[in-house]
Design a protein around this motif. Structure first.
Motif, PDB file in Angstrom:
ATOM      1  N   LYS A 250      31.009  47.134  34.706  1.00 21.37           N
ATOM      2  CA  LYS A 250      29.617  47.156  34.306  1.00 21.37           C
ATOM      3  C   LYS A 250      28.776  46.180  35.115  1.00 21.37           C
ATOM      4  O   LYS A 250      27.555  46.128  34.961  1.00 21.37           O
ATOM      5  CB  LYS A 250      29.501  46.857  32.808  1.00 21.37           C
ATOM      6  N   LEU A 251      29.439  45.373  35.939  1.00 23.75           N
ATOM      7  CA  LEU A 251      28.737  44.441  36.819  1.00 23.75           C
ATOM      8  C   LEU A 251      28.316  45.142  38.108  1.00 23.75           C
ATOM      9  O   LEU A 251      28.869  46.183  38.469  1.00 23.75           O
ATOM     10  CB  LEU A 251      29.654  43.261  37.159  1.00 23.75           C
ATOM     11  N   PRO A 252      27.347  44.567  38.855  1.00 21.40           N
ATOM     12  CA  PRO A 252      27.054  45.088  40.199  1.00 21.40           C
ATOM     13  C   PRO A 252      28.326  45.075  41.040  1.00 21.40           C
ATOM     14  O   PRO A 252      29.184  44.191  40.888  1.00 21.40           O
ATOM     15  CB  PRO A 252      26.017  44.086  40.736  1.00 21.40           C
ATOM     16  N   GLU A 253      28.457  46.029  41.924  1.00 22.80           N
ATOM     17  CA  GLU A 253      29.717  46.234  42.658  1.00 22.80           C
ATOM     18  C   GLU A 253      30.169  44.996  43.414  1.00 22.80           C
ATOM     19  O   GLU A 253      31.374  44.703  43.484  1.00 22.80           O
ATOM     20  CB  GLU A 253      29.561  47.411  43.619  1.00 22.80           C
ATOM     21  N   HIS A 254      29.234  44.223  43.979  1.00 21.58           N
ATOM     22  CA  HIS A 254      29.630  43.069  44.792  1.00 21.58           C
ATOM     23  C   HIS A 254      30.169  41.913  43.943  1.00 21.58           C
ATOM     24  O   HIS A 254      30.738  40.958  44.483  1.00 21.58           O
ATOM     25  CB  HIS A 254      28.445  42.582  45.640  1.00 21.58           C
ATOM     26  N   GLN A 255      30.011  41.980  42.610  1.00 21.89           N
ATOM     27  CA  GLN A 255      30.492  40.912  41.738  1.00 21.89           C
ATOM     28  C   GLN A 255      31.808  41.254  41.037  1.00 21.89           C
ATOM     29  O   GLN A 255      32.415  40.379  40.426  1.00 21.89           O
ATOM     30  CB  GLN A 255      29.434  40.601  40.659  1.00 21.89           C
ATOM     31  N   ARG A 256      32.235  42.506  41.126  1.00 20.75           N
ATOM     32  CA  ARG A 256      33.363  42.953  40.311  1.00 20.75           C
ATOM     33  C   ARG A 256      34.677  42.274  40.682  1.00 20.75           C
ATOM     34  O   ARG A 256      35.399  41.782  39.811  1.00 20.75           O
ATOM     35  CB  ARG A 256      33.504  44.473  40.423  1.00 20.75           C
ATOM     36  N   ALA A 257      35.015  42.270  41.965  1.00 15.64           N
ATOM     37  CA  ALA A 257      36.297  41.696  42.386  1.00 15.64           C
ATOM     38  C   ALA A 257      36.387  40.224  42.011  1.00 15.64           C
ATOM     39  O   ALA A 257      37.425  39.749  41.523  1.00 15.64           O
ATOM     40  CB  ALA A 257      36.488  41.881  43.887  1.00 15.64           C
ATOM     41  N   ARG A 258      35.292  39.491  42.225  1.00 15.29           N
ATOM     42  CA  ARG A 258      35.292  38.067  41.899  1.00 15.29           C
ATOM     43  C   ARG A 258      35.468  37.851  40.404  1.00 15.29           C
ATOM     44  O   ARG A 258      36.217  36.968  39.970  1.00 15.29           O
ATOM     45  CB  ARG A 258      33.989  37.432  42.378  1.00 15.29           C
ATOM     46  N   ALA A 259      34.768  38.655  39.593  1.00 11.55           N
ATOM     47  CA  ALA A 259      34.879  38.512  38.139  1.00 11.55           C
ATOM     48  C   ALA A 259      36.299  38.809  37.677  1.00 11.55           C
ATOM     49  O   ALA A 259      36.822  38.151  36.766  1.00 11.55           O
ATOM     50  CB  ALA A 259      33.885  39.440  37.446  1.00 11.55           C
ATOM     51  N   ARG A 260      36.952  39.808  38.292  1.00 10.22           N
ATOM     52  CA  ARG A 260      38.335  40.124  37.921  1.00 10.22           C
ATOM     53  C   ARG A 260      39.253  38.960  38.248  1.00 10.22           C
ATOM     54  O   ARG A 260      40.143  38.605  37.465  1.00 10.22           O
ATOM     55  CB  ARG A 260      38.792  41.385  38.655  1.00 10.22           C
ATOM     56  N   MET A 261      39.062  38.353  39.418  1.00  8.93           N
ATOM     57  CA  MET A 261      39.908  37.228  39.789  1.00  8.93           C
ATOM     58  C   MET A 261      39.699  36.048  38.837  1.00  8.93           C
ATOM     59  O   MET A 261      40.658  35.366  38.446  1.00  8.93           O
ATOM     60  CB  MET A 261      39.598  36.795  41.228  1.00  8.93           C
ATOM     61  N   ILE A 262      38.438  35.807  38.458  1.00 11.14           N
ATOM     62  CA  ILE A 262      38.166  34.715  37.523  1.00 11.14           C
ATOM     63  C   ILE A 262      38.805  35.011  36.167  1.00 11.14           C
ATOM     64  O   ILE A 262      39.420  34.130  35.543  1.00 11.14           O
ATOM     65  CB  ILE A 262      36.642  34.508  37.364  1.00 11.14           C
ATOM     66  N   GLY A 263      38.671  36.245  35.698  1.00 15.28           N
ATOM     67  CA  GLY A 263      39.248  36.619  34.414  1.00 15.28           C
ATOM     68  C   GLY A 263      40.755  36.468  34.393  1.00 15.28           C
ATOM     69  O   GLY A 263      41.327  35.925  33.443  1.00 15.28           O
ATOM     70  N   ILE A 264      41.420  36.934  35.446  1.00 15.72           N
ATOM     71  CA  ILE A 264      42.880  36.836  35.500  1.00 15.72           C
ATOM     72  C   ILE A 264      43.311  35.395  35.723  1.00 15.72           C
ATOM     73  O   ILE A 264      44.304  34.927  35.149  1.00 15.72           O
ATOM     74  CB  ILE A 264      43.426  37.754  36.610  1.00 15.72           C
ATOM     75  N   GLY A 265      42.553  34.655  36.551  1.00  8.53           N
ATOM     76  CA  GLY A 265      42.857  33.239  36.755  1.00  8.53           C
ATOM     77  C   GLY A 265      42.737  32.455  35.453  1.00  8.53           C
ATOM     78  O   GLY A 265      43.553  31.574  35.158  1.00  8.53           O
ATOM     79  N   ALA A 266      41.710  32.787  34.652  1.00  7.50           N
ATOM     80  CA  ALA A 266      41.549  32.130  33.349  1.00  7.50           C
ATOM     81  C   ALA A 266      42.713  32.471  32.425  1.00  7.50           C
ATOM     82  O   ALA A 266      43.176  31.621  31.653  1.00  7.50           O
ATOM     83  CB  ALA A 266      40.229  32.553  32.717  1.00  7.50           C
ATOM     84  N   ALA A 267      43.175  33.733  32.491  1.00  8.16           N
ATOM     85  CA  ALA A 267      44.328  34.131  31.678  1.00  8.16           C
ATOM     86  C   ALA A 267      45.551  33.298  32.051  1.00  8.16           C
ATOM     87  O   ALA A 267      46.305  32.843  31.175  1.00  8.16           O
ATOM     88  CB  ALA A 267      44.619  35.617  31.866  1.00  8.16           C
ATOM     89  N   LEU A 268      45.759  33.074  33.359  1.00 10.22           N
ATOM     90  CA  LEU A 268      46.876  32.251  33.808  1.00 10.22           C
ATOM     91  C   LEU A 268      46.716  30.824  33.312  1.00 10.22           C
ATOM     92  O   LEU A 268      47.665  30.225  32.770  1.00 10.22           O
ATOM     93  CB  LEU A 268      46.957  32.267  35.341  1.00 10.22           C
ATOM     94  N   GLY A 269      45.507  30.264  33.483  1.00  5.52           N
ATOM     95  CA  GLY A 269      45.272  28.886  33.056  1.00  5.52           C
ATOM     96  C   GLY A 269      45.504  28.699  31.565  1.00  5.52           C
ATOM     97  O   GLY A 269      46.150  27.732  31.146  1.00  5.52           O
TER      98      GLY A 269
END
Length: 257
Positions: free
Chosen positions: A41-60
């Motif tokens: 639902k984010l603009p296309e240029h923000q999607r990959a970064r948001a996914r990495m942040i979300g998964i990184g937060a899950a790891l943390g």
């Protein structure tokens, strides 16, 4: 390090690691589905970064919870009693997370059905590019916490070795990192898959609520139903593509006089 060398020579430890990795990957699918749908639902240029942040937060979150494993174990002790039933912090977290997931999945289904939905409390108006970056990350973090608590408590119940838990979590997060963008792109390019994924999240939310109230739902039934539904949708996609190719072939054929 010495403890790792001892565990490396223990067949029981390898069996526990394999089982735990499989369980963690399966539980990680729930987390990844939510991240994929929300970031689309984010603009296309923000999607990959948001996914990495979300998964990184899950790891943390998982690593932090593992470092506090003695506290996590106590989360299963009842802290409040309502209508004769005791509820632990884990139960409360699962119920709250399940309600949030049910609400979010229902809202997303409404967005997909209604072409002109109104904004919700997070400012989400539906459609790609319709949700703020901070709002998306905030919602991902909320579900990361719920899935992380469930994941760690499951791990504690399967092995007493923190080293094995850490390895299983790291492997799971690597799998999520590899699968995040392909899954997100696949869901984005196939509208019918979006509805299927949302129905999965709705079912997962109801399962979390049921477990919070002490009703044990066999996970095998849940994931078997998900696998069957996904297989049916795959057959539907193959059928649609075959019809599309047939139609395109007929349109290219010269008209016989």
């Amino acid at each position: 390090m010495d403890n790792l060398m001892v565990l490396a020579g223990d067949p029981a430890a390898w069996a526990a690691l394999g089982t735990l990795i499989a369980m963690e990957v399966i539980l990680g699918i729930d987390n990844l589905l939510f991240i994929s749908i929300l970031t689309n639902k984010l603009p296309e240029h923000q999607r990959a970064r948001a996914r990495m942040i979300g998964i990184g937060a899950a790891l943390g979150l998982r690593l932090v919870l593992l470092s506090l494993v003695f506290v996590i174990v106590q989360l299963t002790e009842p802290v409040v009693t309502l209508f004769g039933q005791g509820f632990s912090w884990r139960d409360i977290i699962l119920i709250a997370g399940g309600l949030f997931l049910v609400w979010k999945a229902t809202k997303e289904i409404h967005h997909n059905v209604d072409p002109h939905p109104g904004p919700d409390m997070f400012g989400d108006k539906g459609g790609a590019g319709s949700i703020g970056y901070a709002a998306a990350i905030g919602q991902i973090l909320v579900l990361d916490l719920v899935f992380s608590v469930d994941s760690i408590i499951t791990a504690v119940g399967m092995t007493e070795h923190v080293e094995i838990m850490v390895i299983a979590v790291l492997v799971t997060v690597i799998v999520m990192l590899v699968a995040a963008n392909p899954l997100g792109n696949f869901i984005s390019q196939n509208p019918t898959v979006v509805m299927l994924a949302l129905s999965f999240l709705l079912m997962i939310g109801m399962t979390l609520i049921a477990e919070g109230f002490g009703v044990k739902v066999p996970k095998g039934y849940i994931y078997a139903a998900m696998a069957f539904s996904a297989a049916v949708e795959a057959l539907n996609m193959m059928s649609r593509r075959a019809r599309t190719r047939q139609t395109e072939g007929e349109e290219r054929m010269p008209i016989q006089r």
